[in-house]
Each structure stands twice: as structure tokens, then as C-alpha cells.
Design a protein around this motif. Structure first.
Motif, PDB file in Angstrom:
ATOM      1  N   PHE A 220      25.084  44.284  94.507  1.00 18.25           N
ATOM      2  CA  PHE A 220      23.920  44.835  95.178  1.00 18.25           C
ATOM      3  C   PHE A 220      24.343  45.938  96.139  1.00 18.25           C
ATOM      4  CE2 PHE A 220      22.330  40.578  94.059  1.00 18.25           C
ATOM      5  CZ  PHE A 220      21.166  40.940  93.416  1.00 18.25           C
ATOM      6  N   VAL A 221      23.532  46.963  96.200  1.00 15.69           N
ATOM      7  CA  VAL A 221      23.783  48.067  97.132  1.00 15.69           C
ATOM      8  C   VAL A 221      22.511  48.290  97.944  1.00 15.69           C
ATOM      9  CG1 VAL A 221      25.495  49.208  95.681  1.00 15.69           C
ATOM     10  CG2 VAL A 221      23.081  49.780  95.394  1.00 15.69           C
ATOM     11  N   THR A 236      23.777  41.607 103.703  1.00  7.88           N
ATOM     12  CA  THR A 236      23.070  41.366 102.448  1.00  7.88           C
ATOM     13  C   THR A 236      23.744  40.259 101.647  1.00  7.88           C
ATOM     14  OG1 THR A 236      22.355  43.680 102.376  1.00  7.88           O
ATOM     15  CG2 THR A 236      22.261  42.435 100.313  1.00  7.88           C
ATOM     16  N   ALA A 237      25.085  40.308 101.583  1.00 11.18           N
ATOM     17  CA  ALA A 237      25.826  39.288 100.836  1.00 11.18           C
ATOM     18  C   ALA A 237      25.614  37.900 101.444  1.00 11.18           C
ATOM     19  CB  ALA A 237      27.313  39.639 100.813  1.00 11.18           C
ATOM     20  N   LEU A 241      23.894  34.757  99.496  1.00  7.07           N
ATOM     21  CA  LEU A 241      24.662  33.520  99.325  1.00  7.07           C
ATOM     22  C   LEU A 241      23.929  32.339  99.939  1.00  7.07           C
ATOM     23  CD1 LEU A 241      27.211  32.067  98.421  1.00  7.07           C
ATOM     24  CD2 LEU A 241      28.288  32.719 100.599  1.00  7.07           C
ATOM     25  N   ASN A 242      23.354  32.526 101.112  1.00  9.55           N
ATOM     26  CA  ASN A 242      22.608  31.449 101.759  1.00  9.55           C
ATOM     27  C   ASN A 242      21.412  31.032 100.912  1.00  9.55           C
ATOM     28  OD1 ASN A 242      20.053  30.891 103.741  1.00  9.55           O
ATOM     29  ND2 ASN A 242      21.918  29.997 104.596  1.00  9.55           N
ATOM     30  N   TYR A 243      20.725  31.997 100.350  1.00 12.39           N
ATOM     31  CA  TYR A 243      19.564  31.694  99.513  1.00 12.39           C
ATOM     32  C   TYR A 243      19.971  30.930  98.256  1.00 12.39           C
ATOM     33  CZ  TYR A 243      15.971  32.533  95.981  1.00 12.39           C
ATOM     34  OH  TYR A 243      15.055  32.383  94.964  1.00 12.39           O
ATOM     35  N   LEU A 244      20.992  31.410  97.550  1.00 11.63           N
ATOM     36  CA  LEU A 244      21.423  30.750  96.318  1.00 11.63           C
ATOM     37  C   LEU A 244      21.906  29.329  96.593  1.00 11.63           C
ATOM     38  CD1 LEU A 244      23.314  33.695  94.556  1.00 11.63           C
ATOM     39  CD2 LEU A 244      21.082  32.730  93.938  1.00 11.63           C
ATOM     40  N   THR A 245      22.580  29.131  97.708  1.00 17.10           N
ATOM     41  CA  THR A 245      23.058  27.789  98.060  1.00 17.10           C
ATOM     42  C   THR A 245      21.880  26.844  98.271  1.00 17.10           C
ATOM     43  OG1 THR A 245      25.048  28.718  99.095  1.00 17.10           O
ATOM     44  CG2 THR A 245      24.435  26.467  99.704  1.00 17.10           C
ATOM     45  N   ARG A 246      20.853  27.302  98.966  1.00 12.63           N
ATOM     46  CA  ARG A 246      19.669  26.465  99.184  1.00 12.63           C
ATOM     47  C   ARG A 246      18.939  26.162  97.882  1.00 12.63           C
ATOM     48  NH1 ARG A 246      15.847  28.767 101.534  1.00 12.63           N
ATOM     49  NH2 ARG A 246      16.628  30.877 101.898  1.00 12.63           N
ATOM     50  N   MET A 254      27.791  34.622  93.043  1.00 15.87           N
ATOM     51  CA  MET A 254      28.101  35.724  93.954  1.00 15.87           C
ATOM     52  C   MET A 254      29.392  36.419  93.541  1.00 15.87           C
ATOM     53  SD  MET A 254      25.964  36.564  96.325  1.00 15.87           S
ATOM     54  CE  MET A 254      27.082  37.451  97.406  1.00 15.87           C
ATOM     55  N   GLU A 255      30.349  35.670  93.076  1.00 16.61           N
ATOM     56  CA  GLU A 255      31.600  36.263  92.598  1.00 16.61           C
ATOM     57  C   GLU A 255      31.347  37.152  91.391  1.00 16.61           C
ATOM     58  OE1 GLU A 255      34.337  33.119  91.844  1.00 16.61           O
ATOM     59  OE2 GLU A 255      34.192  32.278  93.877  1.00 16.61           O
ATOM     60  N   ALA A 256      30.499  36.668  90.485  1.00 12.46           N
ATOM     61  CA  ALA A 256      30.161  37.464  89.301  1.00 12.46           C
ATOM     62  C   ALA A 256      29.408  38.727  89.705  1.00 12.46           C
ATOM     63  CB  ALA A 256      29.339  36.630  88.321  1.00 12.46           C
ATOM     64  N   MET A 257      28.553  38.622  90.708  1.00 11.39           N
ATOM     65  CA  MET A 257      27.820  39.793  91.180  1.00 11.39           C
ATOM     66  C   MET A 257      28.768  40.818  91.787  1.00 11.39           C
ATOM     67  SD  MET A 257      24.489  38.129  93.052  1.00 11.39           S
ATOM     68  CE  MET A 257      23.204  37.266  92.151  1.00 11.39           C
TER      69      MET A 257
END
Length: 284
Positions: A220-221, A236-237, A241-246, A254-257
């Protein structure tokens, strides 16, 4: 006889005195002010009322009130113009009221997974615009979906923040997500969900992997970077990450992104290993 004349003179003098007293009383009554009803004194007649002088205090109050009102209108108007003149503000109003980049259709009987359960589905597709979350909430309210019903997504991505809000709405209503499109006959066909769309897809309580559909991720940019691009990227990262974890998605997404600026298409097994897909389905 003299005595009689003296008595007559006394009587005449008394009558004269009484006449004078009666006349004085009459004169006093004429000069005294009349009485009004119930014995109260009647108001005395007055001359011409005094002419009012110039209302200097009231004029000043009206002037300062009008000046304050004009000043507030100018301040509020300048602030509104400053806010609306920003490109993102115009994009929001355009996307919400003029021409949304997304479309929707309601399916009364859909079953993208292997459960055999037929449920209502809201199919949305298109670019996630600046007001997509408000648009999506309105479409959900119109569709009257219940918990366990489906949101069918097909999108190349778009606004990151709006995608996260859409995912939050989906999760708060207990809805299932799947990637696909509805054909004219009402059947589900494979499609793709890339970039920010993946975050909206992650909001599903169950995330169905339709065979043939694809999930694509990339770095993401920031569209409008601030004075410190590094800090903005980290912010942004952290938010993503916080959203995906929830949402119960593995941090490996996130690593793949972060690994590429080009879209990386995830295979079915890889998406399942990342807990991005939680339920698989055969080809529709």
C-alpha cells in the motif's frame, strides 16, 4: 321691637354666612379633580406627550448583533470552502451523491459454499470510492440482510480507509463474504478481489473461497503523503495489521503485501493458510 329687629339682623347675618360657605364649598368642588369609578381619583389631563429621544443604545445593539452575524457567516463560509476545496472532499461528495463507482444487486437465493444452505446475498462490484462505506451501509439497509447472509464482492480495490470501514460493517452485522459476481440468471460466477478489496473481504465472519475466484495483495502507498512519508507508511501498516488481527487473519498477509508493489495473486491453499479464506467451496 328693638329686640325683634336685633334677632332679625342675626338671622340675616347667619344666612349670609351659610350662603358664603355653600358658595365656597361649591367653588372647591368645582376646582377639585373629579373622581373615577369606585371613588378612585380620575387621572389628571396631561398635555402633549414628550417626544422620544433617539434610541442610541438599541441602535448600537442592533448594529453589533448584525456585525457579529456577518462575521460568523464569513468565518463559517471560509472554513467550509477550505474543507470542500480539498480534492478528497470533492471526491467524497461526488462518490456519495453524484456517481458512485460501485453497483449492487440483491440475490434472494444464493449458496456459494458447500453447506447446502440457501441465503440472501448482496452482490457489490466496482472500485471502492471515497464514500463507499456510506454507500454500502445504505445498500445493506435496503437489502435487510440478516446475520449469516452473504456479501458477494468483486473489486480491483480503491480507498484503503473505506475498505476497512466496509469490513467493520460486515463484521458488526455477522455477514459472510465471498468473491464472485452474479450473472443475469442469478448464479454466482468466479471473479477477483484485489488490493483494498481484500480488507473488505476480511470482514466476513466466514470467508468463502469460491473456486476460480482470486485474491490479490500488494504494497500500500499513500496517495497524499505528508511531510514524513516513512512515518505515514508505518502508520498505515500498523492500522492494517491491527485490523487484520482483529478479523482473525494471519500477519503473514502483511508480509505478502509488503513483498511487492505489483499485485500478487494468492492460491487457494495459501489464502487458507493465512486464514484469509476460512471455508472453501466448489466451482459454482
Amino acid at each position: 321691637m328693638f329686640r325683634a329687629a336685633l334677632m332679625a339682623a342675626k338671622v340675616t347675618r347667619k344666612e349670609t354666612q351659610l350662603s358664603l360657605e355653600d358658595r365656597d364649598d361649591a367653588r372647591a368642588r368645582l376646582q377639585a379633580p373629579g373622581t373615577g369609578p369606585w371613588g378612585t381619583p380620575a387621572p389628571e389631563p396631561t398635555g402633549q406627550p414628550p417626544r422620544p429621544g433617539p434610541a442610541t443604545g438599541n441602535s448600537r445593539t442592533h448594529f453589533f448583533s448584525a456585525a457579529f452575524f456577518v462575521l460568523m457567516v464569513l468565518v463559517v463560509g471560509a472554513r467550509a470552502y477550505q474543507d470542500l476545496s480539498r480534492p478528497e472532499a470533492w471526491a467524497y461528495w461526488k462518490d456519495l451523491y453524484s456517481s458512485s463507482d460501485m453497483t449492487s444487486s440483491l440475490m434472494a437465493d444464493a449458496g456459494p459454499d458447500n453447506s447446502g444452505r440457501r441465503r440472501a446475498a448482496l452482490a457489490i462490484n466496482g472500485t471502492i470510492g471515497a464514500a463507499a462505506a456510506s454507500w454500502f451501509r445504505d445498500r445493506l439497509d435496503e437489502a435487510h440482510l440478516a446475520a449469516g447472509d452473504i456479501v458477494l464482492i468483486s473489486s480491483p480495490g480503491g480507498d484503503l480507509n473505506q475498505a476497512i470501514i466496509i469490513g467493520e460493517i460486515i463484521r458488526s452485522r455477522g455477514l459472510v463474504t465471498a468473491v464472485g459476481v452474479a450473472d443475469p440468471s442469478g448464479h454466482i460466477r468466479p471473479s477477483y478481489c484485489a488490493s483494498a478489496c481484500v480488507l473488505a473481504f476480511a470482514g466476513g465472519t466466514t470467508r468463502v473461497g469460491v473456486e476460480g475466484s482470486m485474491l490479490g495483495v500488494h504494497r500500500f502507498v499513500a496517495l497524499a503523503p505528508g511531510p514524513d512519508p516513512v512515518a505515514e507508511t508505518q502508520r498505515t501498516a500498523g492500522m492494517v495489521l491491527n485490523y487484520l488481527t482483529r478479523m482473525g487473519v494471519s500477519s503473514s498477509v502483511m508480509e505478502a503485501m509488503s513483498a511487492t508493489s505489483d499485485v500478487r495473486w494468492l492460491g487457494a491453499r495459501e489464502a487458507a493458510a493465512m486464514s484469509l479464506v476460512t471455508d472453501s467451496a466448489g466451482r459454482p
